[in-house]
Design an enzyme around this catalytic site. Structure first.
Site: not given
Ligand code: SF4
Length: 353
Positions: A93, A111, A118, A122, A125, A300, A343
Site C-alpha cells: 500500500e 506515505c 511488518c 504494534c 496497527c 482512528n 497503514c
Molecule cells: S506501526 Fe505497524 S508497520 Fe509500524 S512498526 Fe508498528 S507494526 Fe510495524
C-alpha cells in the site's frame, strides 16, 4: 531465471555498466533520467537511445513498474490510497495526501512502504497484526512513487513533492534498501526530492537512528513513541523490550547533536490508554532537553481492533499540558478515515478476500 531490476542499481553501478559498454558519459545520464525521472516501464520507451543499447538492457535487466490494482479516493479529504502489485504477486500500500492551500505551494505527500507486512506487531496497527512477509527491494520502494506520479501526471496534476517513510513496515529493518532508495529519489537526475522533504519514521530501532545520523543525509527523522514509560510502551509496541526508552532517547540526543536537526515524535492518543495528564507529564520529562516537537494523533479505530478514539477534551488537554511545559505539540487528524488509510488496513482486507 528472473532478471535483476534496473532500478535496484545505484548511479555508480549503472554508469560503470555504460562505460564497460563503451557508451559516452552523456548517455549514462540520459538513461538514468529515463529510468528514474520519467519512470518508464518498458525499454521501448527510451526513444532517443540506440536500439542496440535498449536491446542489451532488455536482455539483462527488468524495468517493469508496479501496477495499481486498487485506488481508493477519500470523500472526507484529499487522501488517495493505492494498492500495488509487486512482481511476485505480493501487495503493498501507498497513501497520497494532497494539500492545496489557497496561497502557497501545492504539496503532494506520499506515505511509502518499506516492507510487505511488518514483524513488529504494534498492538494498534493493522500491518503488525498481519505478520511479516519480506523486505521490499529498492525498485519496489521507488516503484510506489513512480506509480503514483504516473497517476497524478495523467490527471494533469503536480507530481509527488514530499515523502514520508511511514507506510507498511519498519524502515530501519530494511536499512540498505531504504537508504539506497532515498539516495536515488534525491538524485538530481532523478526525481530530485530535497532532503528536507523526506521523512523517515521509525518505531525506535536504536542502531538505525545512530547509523542514519552518520549518513550525512539531512532529512527529517520521526520516532513513533506512543507511550511515555517502558511498561506501557512494551505493551503497545513490543520493540520497546529490545530497545527501551532510555536507549531510544539517548539515540535521539545523538541524532540532534550529530545532525543539528529537530526530531518529530509521533504519539497516537488511544482513548483511556495513554491520554491522561499523568502520561503527558511523563512525556514532558522524557523529552526534556531534546530539540523536538510532538505530533498528537487521535486514534482512528480499525473496525475489529481493541482501541477506541480519545475524547476531544482529553486530546485538547494533553496538547495544552505539553505546550504549557515547553514542548511544541500539534494535533494531526488522521486522514482518509473512510478509506482505511492507516497503514496495512486495505492490504489486510484484500488478502482476506
Ligand atoms: S506501526 Fe505497524 S508497520 Fe509500524 S512498526 Fe508498528 S507494526 Fe510495524
Amino acid at each position: 531465471m528472473n532478471k535483476p531490476h534496473v532500478r535496484n542499481l545505484p548511479w555508480d553501478e549503472l554508469d560503470k555498466i555504460m562505460k564497460e559498454l563503451g557508451e559516452p558519459a552523456f548517455r549514462s545520464r540520459q538513461l538514468f533520467q529515463w529510468i528514474h525521472q520519467k519512470g518508464i516501464t518498458s525499454w521501448e520507451e527510451m526513444t532517443d537511445l540506440p536500439k542496440k543499447l535498449r536491446m542489451w538492457f532488455a536482455e539483462h535487466f527488468s524495468i517493469e513498474g508496479l501496477p495499481v490494482i486498487r485506488r481508493l479516493a477519500s470523500r472526507q479529504d484529499d487522501t488517495v490510497k493505492y494498492l500495488l502489485r509487486l512482481p511476485d504477486g505480493e501487495l503493498v500500500e501507498t497513501v497520497l495526501m494532497s494539500y492545496d492551500p489557497p496561497e502557497g505551494k501545492q504539496r503532494r505527500t506520499l506515505c511509502v512502504s518499506t516492507q510487505v507486512g511488518c514483524p513488529l506487531k504494534c498492538a494498534f496497527c493493522a500491518t503488525g497484526q498481519s505478520g511479516f512477509t519480506r523486505n521490499l527491494e529498492v525498485h519496489e520502494i521507488l516503484g510506489q512513487v513512480l506509480a503514483v506520479n504516473r497517476d497524478l501526471v495523467s490527471a494533469g496534476q503536480a507530481p509527488v513533492s514530499n515523502l514520508v517513510f511511514m507506510g507498511m513496515g519498519e524502515p530501519f529493518l530494511n536499512y540498505e534498501n531504504l537508504v539506497q532508495g532515498i539516495r536515488l529519489l534525491h538524485h538530481p537526475l532523478g526525481l530530485n526530492i530535497s532532503w528536507r522533504r523526506i521523512c523517515v519514521s521509525t518505531s525506535g530501532i536504536v542502531p538505525g537512528i545512530y547509523r542514519l545520523a552518520d549518513e550525512g543525509m539531512p532529512l527529517v527523522l520521526a520516532v513513533s513513541l506512543h507511550a511515555p514509560n517502558d511498561e506501557l510502551r512494551s505493551r503497545l509496541m513490543p520493540v520497546n523490550r529490545r530497545y527501551p526508552l532510555e536507549e531510544l532517547v539517548a539515540a535521539c540526543h545523538y541524532w540532534v547533536q550529530r545532525t543539528n536537526r529537530r526530531i518529530t515524535f509521533e504519539y497516537i492518543l488511544l482513548g483511556g490508554v495513554n491520554d491522561s495528564l499523568a502520561h503527558a507529564g511523563e512525556l514532558v520529562g522524557l523529552l526534556k532537553g531534546l530539540l523536538a516537537n510532538v505530533n498528537l494523533i487521535p486514534f482512528n479505530p480499525v473496525s475489529d481492533g481493541p482501541f477506541v478514539k480519545p475524547s476531544r477534551n482529553k486530546v485538547m488537554a494533553f496538547r495544552q499540558y505539553l505546550e504549557d511545559h515547553g514542548v511544541t505539540a500539534v494535533i494531526r487528524e488522521e486522514k482518509g478515515g473512510d478509506i482505511e488509510a492507516a497503514c496495512g488496513q486495505l492490504r489486510r482486507r484484500e488478502m482476506r478476500g
